[in-house]
Design an enzyme around this catalytic site. Sequence first.
Site, PDB file in Angstrom:
ATOM      1  N   ALA A 136       0.850  -1.186   0.000  1.00 58.56           N
ATOM      2  CA  ALA A 136       0.000   0.000   0.000  1.00 58.56           C
ATOM      3  C   ALA A 136       0.890   1.241   0.000  1.00 58.56           C
ATOM      4  CB  ALA A 136      -0.915  -0.007   1.223  1.00 58.56           C
ATOM      5  N   PHE A 185      -3.127   8.141  -0.599  1.00 58.10           N
ATOM      6  CA  PHE A 185      -2.985   6.779  -0.059  1.00 58.10           C
ATOM      7  C   PHE A 185      -3.896   5.811  -0.796  1.00 58.10           C
ATOM      8  CE2 PHE A 185      -4.850   3.809   3.205  1.00 58.10           C
ATOM      9  CZ  PHE A 185      -3.785   2.918   3.212  1.00 58.10           C
ATOM     10  N   HIS A 186      -3.360   4.611  -1.072  1.00 54.49           N
ATOM     11  CA  HIS A 186      -4.127   3.498  -1.646  1.00 54.49           C
ATOM     12  C   HIS A 186      -3.987   2.310  -0.706  1.00 54.49           C
ATOM     13  CE1 HIS A 186      -5.687   0.407  -4.189  1.00 54.49           C
ATOM     14  NE2 HIS A 186      -5.701   1.139  -5.302  1.00 54.49           N
ATOM     15  N   SER A 187      -5.095   1.908  -0.087  1.00 51.45           N
ATOM     16  CA  SER A 187      -5.029   0.800   0.873  1.00 51.45           C
ATOM     17  C   SER A 187      -5.023  -0.543   0.157  1.00 51.45           C
ATOM     18  CB  SER A 187      -6.220   0.856   1.833  1.00 51.45           C
ATOM     19  OG  SER A 187      -7.388   0.379   1.197  1.00 51.45           O
TER      20      SER A 187
END
Length: 955
Positions: free
Chosen positions: A782, A801-803
């Site tokens: 991530a 942010f990319h989870s």
Amino acid sequence: MAPRYRERDTVIAFNGKWISWAHTVVAYSAFLGALAVGIALHYHKIVQNEHYGYPQEWFPSVSSTIGDRYPERSVFQLFIAITSGPRFALVFLWYVLTARPNSSLPKFVAYTGIFRTITCGGWTYVTSTDDHNWHDIFMISYLVATLPWTLGCLALSPKNPTAIRYRKIFAGLFFSTLVPLIYFFIQHKVHKVAGAYTIYAFFEWALVLFDVSFDAVTALDFANFELVVRDVTGASQGGSKLLSDEFGEMEKDKPIGSALSTPVSWNGILDALAETYNGFVFWSMLTSLGLVVWYFPLWHMGISGFEAFVMSTISPYLLGIGPCRSLVVRNIRSIHLLSIIGLLSYLIKRPDLRLCAVGFGVAMSCLGWSATWFAERGSPGRLENRAIAWAAGLILSSVAKFAFQTNNPIWPIMHAPNGGWNKLGIALAFVAMLRSTRRKDSNEGGFDTPSKSSGPAFLASFGLAGLFYGLHSFLSDSSTMILWVWEGFPVRGPIAVHGVLTIFAMVAGLCSSFYYRDTITPRIRFLIAAIGAFLVTATNHWTGFLGALGVAFGFTSLAVPLVVSAARHNPGVTFGTGFLLYNFMVLAHVWVVAYAFVPGGPLMREHTDWVVTMTIVLLGLGVLNLPGNATKGRWKQHNYGRMKSPYYVYILAAIQLLAVSIAYLRFPTNDYKPYHKEDKVITAGIWTIHFSLDNDMWSSEYRMRDVLKELELDVVGLLETDNQRIIMGNRDQTQFLAEELSMYVDYGPGPDKHTWGSALLSKFPIVNSTHHLLPSPVGELAPAIHATIEAYGTFVDIFVFHSGQEEDPEDRRLQSEYLAKLMRETPRPAILLSYLVIKPGEGNYNTYVGEKSGMRDIDPSDWDRWCEYILYKGLKRSGYARVSRSTITDTEIQVGKFIVGEPEGTDERITESQVVEGQRFPTLFRGEGVRGHRYHVFDEPRYFAGAEYEYELQE
């Protein structure tokens, strides 16, 4: 000395040196006259720049002095117009002085001199205010032409020691001044150092002085002329040797001497151009194959079956079958022409059929080039030239991508609406293939043909595999390794425009492979590549980029000997197996990041180091297998004059000059302004762009640019952005978007960090940024960017942010705690632009929103969310909108408006009429919207009251 002609024939006679003096005096008068007038009338205005004014900056640059102000501009233009007469006369006299029978260089230098004179008039009379693009085109053309003019004049200098000495002095001063000039320009433009522009101005004025002084030296040579015009000493009749003549004779048995002494043949130049463009077509198609294959697993969210098309490259195995080999070799022209089907595939609308056409084109291209090399094995000179052209085609492809911000204009994902040049590319390919595949004469020189091959064929195929993969992975785009070493702001290493240095290293490496093979042996070249690969993998910033330059030099310098060596074996074994192993390497470098979606993925997880190591091992095995004469580099001296290598040097020099011009045009201005500065608004958005391939397999950068501009976004977080892999075309859409939208850019974690990518674009200066890889013990990594921007005098933190995936709940829990801690610990106002994979009010949502993070949801009442979220703190949230994606990607655009310097406010909604004009969303997206983009979910933007509204209610 008395003139040797009848006096009555003379209308007027004067010494030729006065042409030089007239040119020098009038040219200096143009610049110095404008400077004097400017300082006298507009001193404070012309020392002012976009960052500082007097007293930090106290001396004007050339451009500000001769710019748009009256009367400085008029003084400059008047004297430049007067200069044109002596200038054309100077160029003419120089040609008369240096012209020799059967010599093309004096004509070339004369044409260059005329071209410089015309382009000087262009940038003089078309200012940046009149037409910025044409002003830059004329200026860059003038600067680029200065190099061949200077070197040509040096090479053609008559034997006048004083003139030669002064030319060398002024030429050396001119080119050495470029280094500090560029340094202080970057200090001013990028780092905004006070006073740097004044120092830059001194170096800029020095360039003008040295440039004019270089031409003033002709007064020493023209003293031998008396104008009527007649030659009174015979200097123009070949009575004295030129510097290039003597050097060519002294070095005639060496490559550089051959280049100077070989008569220029237009047929030879056209052949070299055609073969180089043919190489460009090969690399254009090969680099597009993985890209069109990638479309299918991207939209299937897993293996689709279309991945089998990557094996299109193993068509050279057909050459291992005798009858097939004979058939292909006899019909090489037809095979090459069939490969154009890959370029024509852009006409096919259905993605699956387009992929089939591309796969067929790549198969034919690999087969055609392998057969060409094998067929030329008995003509070492031609074989080497073919290999040089193939490698030069890669460099030209990289320059084309450099010009088009990492897209190749003839790719099948390009067409006219998104900037494609497909029709022109196909027409040139057809002509080039007809030219390059016509029958030739016998051997043209080069390596001596050995009596038998050295080493086993399988080692040659290993070397080819390492070479193919290294060239494609590292060098098919000049910015790939730059992003490997990128670590965010402040800038501590190269940026995208420094790709021109990568291209220079590639050009130098290829030239060294046929000009300095005795000095730099293949093992030394391999060592350079290996050390470079280690540095670019293990280090960052400028140290890592130094390694990148070593990789560029090492791999291109080994291309020719490895291909020449492989052509001496069975082509089915060497080229077929080489491409097969290359395919395995391509799959391995995808596995390191796509491990969550492919069988056996965890074994390769995050092991780019393994892939790089294997590349170097394969390359080393190929180097060990090189025959003895390839290592020694023995040349047939009697065949030098017929070699085409000098033509490739000219082509490579032209390619490098083109790259320099592109770098100049693309250099960031760093003077970007927000859309609504007067209202202190930050319009921030988040968008998952699906690797900039739209639903119909077209590159989507143009469409993204349009909607982001129309939404007036000041800050935007982009997710799924890392395209710097073979399977994704080695692209970077953020370069195009940042330049087109006039925004600063943080590219995010590089391709060696094994994420799907996140990036940040900002109208506001990015003061600092840090890249994070959040805990991901099971699933995909991530990525997150923590950046600090300076907005209206206030530092504001931006998180992008990319989870992790829904299937990995423990990963997502750990990531939420990590990010919540980061957001809670910042004392500054903050905005989170994110992809969270949660339902509002449930589970990890309460970690991201609330006391654990200190962040607020932009709209707690919006229950219809799962992926994208915008959170904030310390700012007034003014508005919120959701905009449909059209067919660009699979995810909408979410946009929030924030006011700097005001308290957070309430969740009470207000009408648009209660919002000032500068804080409203564009009306363009209401109703049906535009091009498939409209306000959806709520069908209109939402606006929120500030703290003053809550106070009024209490009253």
